[in-house]
Design a protein around this motif. Structure first.
Motif, short mmCIF file in Angstrom:
data_model
loop_
_atom_site.label_atom_id
_atom_site.label_comp_id
_atom_site.label_asym_id
_atom_site.label_seq_id
_atom_site.Cartn_x
_atom_site.Cartn_y
_atom_site.Cartn_z
N GLY A 29 0.63 -1.43 0.08
CA GLY A 29 -0.06 0.00 -0.06
C GLY A 29 0.66 1.30 0.07
O GLY A 29 0.49 2.55 0.12
N GLU A 30 2.25 1.23 -0.01
CA GLU A 30 2.89 2.44 -0.15
C GLU A 30 3.01 3.00 -1.56
O GLU A 30 3.03 2.47 -2.66
CB GLU A 30 4.32 1.92 0.26
CG GLU A 30 5.41 3.26 0.56
CD GLU A 30 6.73 2.43 1.04
OE1 GLU A 30 7.45 3.33 1.67
OE2 GLU A 30 7.07 1.35 0.75
N ILE A 31 2.77 4.24 -1.34
CA ILE A 31 2.97 5.20 -2.62
C ILE A 31 4.38 5.71 -2.71
O ILE A 31 4.80 6.71 -1.86
CB ILE A 31 2.09 6.10 -2.80
CG1 ILE A 31 0.47 5.46 -2.64
CG2 ILE A 31 2.06 7.08 -3.96
CD1 ILE A 31 -0.57 6.37 -2.61
N VAL A 32 4.95 5.39 -3.67
CA VAL A 32 6.45 6.01 -4.03
C VAL A 32 6.52 6.66 -5.34
O VAL A 32 6.11 6.18 -6.42
CB VAL A 32 7.54 4.67 -4.09
CG1 VAL A 32 8.96 5.18 -4.38
CG2 VAL A 32 7.39 3.86 -2.79
N SER A 33 7.08 7.77 -5.25
CA SER A 33 7.35 8.48 -6.39
C SER A 33 8.89 8.58 -6.84
O SER A 33 9.65 8.87 -5.73
CB SER A 33 7.00 10.13 -6.47
OG SER A 33 5.49 10.02 -6.34
N ILE A 34 9.21 8.32 -8.07
CA ILE A 34 10.47 8.51 -8.43
C ILE A 34 10.73 9.88 -9.35
O ILE A 34 9.98 9.80 -10.43
CB ILE A 34 10.87 7.25 -9.29
CG1 ILE A 34 10.70 6.13 -8.27
CG2 ILE A 34 12.41 7.28 -9.68
CD1 ILE A 34 11.13 4.65 -8.83
N ILE A 35 11.46 10.81 -8.94
CA ILE A 35 11.75 11.90 -9.58
C ILE A 35 13.07 11.95 -10.10
O ILE A 35 13.96 11.34 -9.58
CB ILE A 35 11.11 13.20 -8.88
CG1 ILE A 35 12.01 13.28 -7.63
CG2 ILE A 35 9.94 13.30 -8.63
CD1 ILE A 35 11.86 14.63 -6.70
N GLY A 36 13.36 12.96 -10.92
CA GLY A 36 14.75 13.06 -11.42
C GLY A 36 14.96 13.64 -12.79
O GLY A 36 13.82 13.47 -13.91
N PRO A 37 16.07 14.15 -13.39
CA PRO A 37 16.15 14.48 -14.75
C PRO A 37 15.99 13.29 -15.84
O PRO A 37 16.13 12.20 -15.35
CB PRO A 37 17.65 15.16 -14.91
CG PRO A 37 18.20 14.58 -13.73
CD PRO A 37 17.19 14.16 -12.62
N ILE A 214 1.00 13.25 -2.87
CA ILE A 214 0.57 11.86 -3.00
C ILE A 214 1.44 11.18 -2.27
O ILE A 214 1.07 9.84 -1.85
CB ILE A 214 0.20 11.48 -4.44
CG1 ILE A 214 -0.66 10.22 -4.23
CG2 ILE A 214 1.50 11.09 -5.32
CD1 ILE A 214 -1.24 9.77 -5.81
N SER A 215 2.83 11.23 -2.30
CA SER A 215 3.61 10.03 -1.91
C SER A 215 4.07 9.94 -0.46
O SER A 215 3.94 10.80 0.30
CB SER A 215 5.05 10.32 -2.45
OG SER A 215 4.81 10.76 -3.93
N ASP A 216 4.39 8.61 -0.13
CA ASP A 216 4.69 8.40 1.25
C ASP A 216 6.05 8.37 1.28
O ASP A 216 6.77 8.60 2.41
CB ASP A 216 4.28 6.85 1.54
CG ASP A 216 2.91 6.45 1.60
OD1 ASP A 216 2.10 7.60 2.18
OD2 ASP A 216 2.29 5.49 1.03
#
Lengths: 254, 224
Positions: A29-37, A214-216
């Protein structure tokens, strides 16, 4: 137990090393965002997690099923076909380019795999399909073909298609990058509404405000490594130089 | 009056004889399509195979089929067993030879059409199918092939129309199809009429083929 575990993942395309020693964990149930160039390896990481690419080296585990582990030489060795086939029901993926099946109408797009992969009855599959389309605000489009829909609508169908198979974790590969700001808004709203389904989500995105809300957990990647990870607040307020450089123009908005 | 009557009789004689021949032409046409369309798909798979020997062999096969005249191929299939292996085959082998010659020739052309269609499919369709858990066979037959058919239909129509006209090449090994009959009638009556009538028949045949293929294309127009 983690839902997904990737350890020391390395991946090169020819001479280009795209992922250099990446490890991530995603809980239930975890919400993970991956950001980056762009070019930092975010999509490649997602493609390794969903088995669209194979890792050169590293460990991949879904729950207690080992999908890939390292041999003595440190090269990834993948599990047998049967194990891989089984694990496919654990995750889903929403593509940047939607990749709907153009020759099927919306309802068939969201129900066909339920019938022909999960072997459920057509009645049941279409019932689930319609419920999901309703949740996406697209019930009135059930008989439409993908080409008759806007990009945002197509992406919402793609999300419904993925959800129909009842995955435990849903990956999003830049789900709004092919959409204009207005359509982006409607898709992000739908993704946010999935929070109450309590399935894990791993989202590669360039929408910083969305990632923050949104992210945990937020992971910031650059040049094939994880530069920062932690809660949204931690990552977005990081003093790390690379992070600062990347966030530059977003900072005022955030 | 009697002269017109005589002409009508002569013409109806020609038409009857040519219709018999047309029956044989249609048979060559139908049997060739029935076998070469699926065979072409198999050959296309061979051509795209990761196995170098298989893809190499199919490449050579396609190259020969496309690079030499169909008439010559018919000769090889018909006379080859005798000249090469001294096999004396029943005269009815003539018909089989025509079928074999046409099928292996047209399968090569269809294989290349399939291949172009399959390779034009966006990789995203395969990836979406893979993620959803479809098997490779399901992916191909449920998702890829239906879209490929839509894409290649105009090229297939071209080949099918060429096939209608190519059936006349069976003349070269004396199969009694329409062109062979027309040629014989033309010589015996020292008249152009049988050839012109045959031309009209070929034209109508192709007109119908084009009509059917057009219908099929329209039917697949429901999506883009």
């Amino acid at each position: 137990m983690n839902l997904l575990e990737m350890k020391n993942v390395k991946k090169s395309f020819g001479d280009l090393q795209v992922l250099r020693d990446i490890s991530i964990e995603v809980g239930d149930g975890e919400i993970v965002s991956i950001i980056g160039p762009s070019g930092s390896g975010k999509s490649t990481l997602l493609r390794c997690a969903t088995l669209l690419e194979t890792m050169d080296s590293g460990i991949l585990k879904y729950e207690d099923t080992v999908i890939a582990k390292n041999n003595a030489d440190g090269k990834s060795v993948y599990a047998d076909k049967k194990t891989i086939k089984q694990v496919k029901s654990v995750y889903g993926l929403v593509f940047q380019q939607f990749n709907l099946f153009p020759h099927w109408n919306v309802l068939r797009n969201v129900s066909d795999a339920v019938i022909n992969v999960q072997k459920k009855s057509k009645t049941e599959a279409e019932k689930t399909g319609k419920e999901l389309l309703d949740k996406m605000g697209l019930l009135d489009k059930a008989d439409y073909y993908p080409f008759q829909l806007s990009g945002g609508q197509q992406q919402r169908v793609a999300i419904a298609r993925a959800l129909a198979l009842n995955p435990k974790v849903l990956f999003f590969d830049e789900p709004t990058s092919a959409l204009d700001p207005e359509l982006t808004g409607e898709v992000l709203k739908v993704i946010k509404s999935l929070k109450d389904l309590h399935i894990a989500m791993v989202i590669v995105t360039h929408e910083m405000a969305f990632a923050r809300d949104i992210s945990d957990k937020v992971i910031f990647m650059a040049d094939g490594v994880i530069v920062e990870q932690g809660s949204a607040d931690e990552v977005f307020s990081s003093e790390n130089e690379r992070m600062q450089l990347f966030l530059g123009r977003y900072k005022d908005i955030l | 009056m009697t002269q017109t009557g005589g002409l009508t009789v002569a013409l109806s004689q020609i038409v009857i004889q040519l219709l018999e021949g047309l029956g044989v032409s249609v048979q060559i046409f139908a049997i060739t399509l029935l076998f070469s369309l699926p065979l072409g798909l198999v050959i296309a798979f061979g051509r795209m195979s990761k196995n170098g020997t298989i893809s190499g062999l199919t490449k050579v096969y396609i190259s020969i089929m496309r690079g030499t005249p169909l008439m010559l191929q018919l000769f090889v299939v018909y006379y080859g067993p005798y000249y090469l292996f001294n096999l004396k085959l029943n005269p009815t082998y003539r018909n089989s030879a025509v079928y074999i010659g046409f099928i292996i020739n047209y399968a090569a052309y269809f294989a290349e059409i399939y291949r172009s269609g399959i390779q034009s499919m966006p990789v995203g369709q395969y990836e979406a199918a893979d993620i959803l858990g479809y098997s490779r066979a399901q992916t191909f037959f449920r998702i890829i092939l239906p879209q490929v058919i839509k894409r290649i239909l105009p090229s297939v129509t071209n080949e099918v129309i060429t096939l209608v006209k190519d059936t006349s090449l069976a003349f070269s090994i004396s199969v009694m199809e329409m062109f062979t009959k027309a040629k014989a009638l033309s010589s015996s009556q020292t008249s152009m009429t049988p050839l012109i009538v045959a031309g009209v028949f070929y034209y109508v045949f192709n007109f119908i083929v084009a009509l059917i293929m057009d219908k099929a294309e329209k039917k697949l127009d429901y999506y883009k």
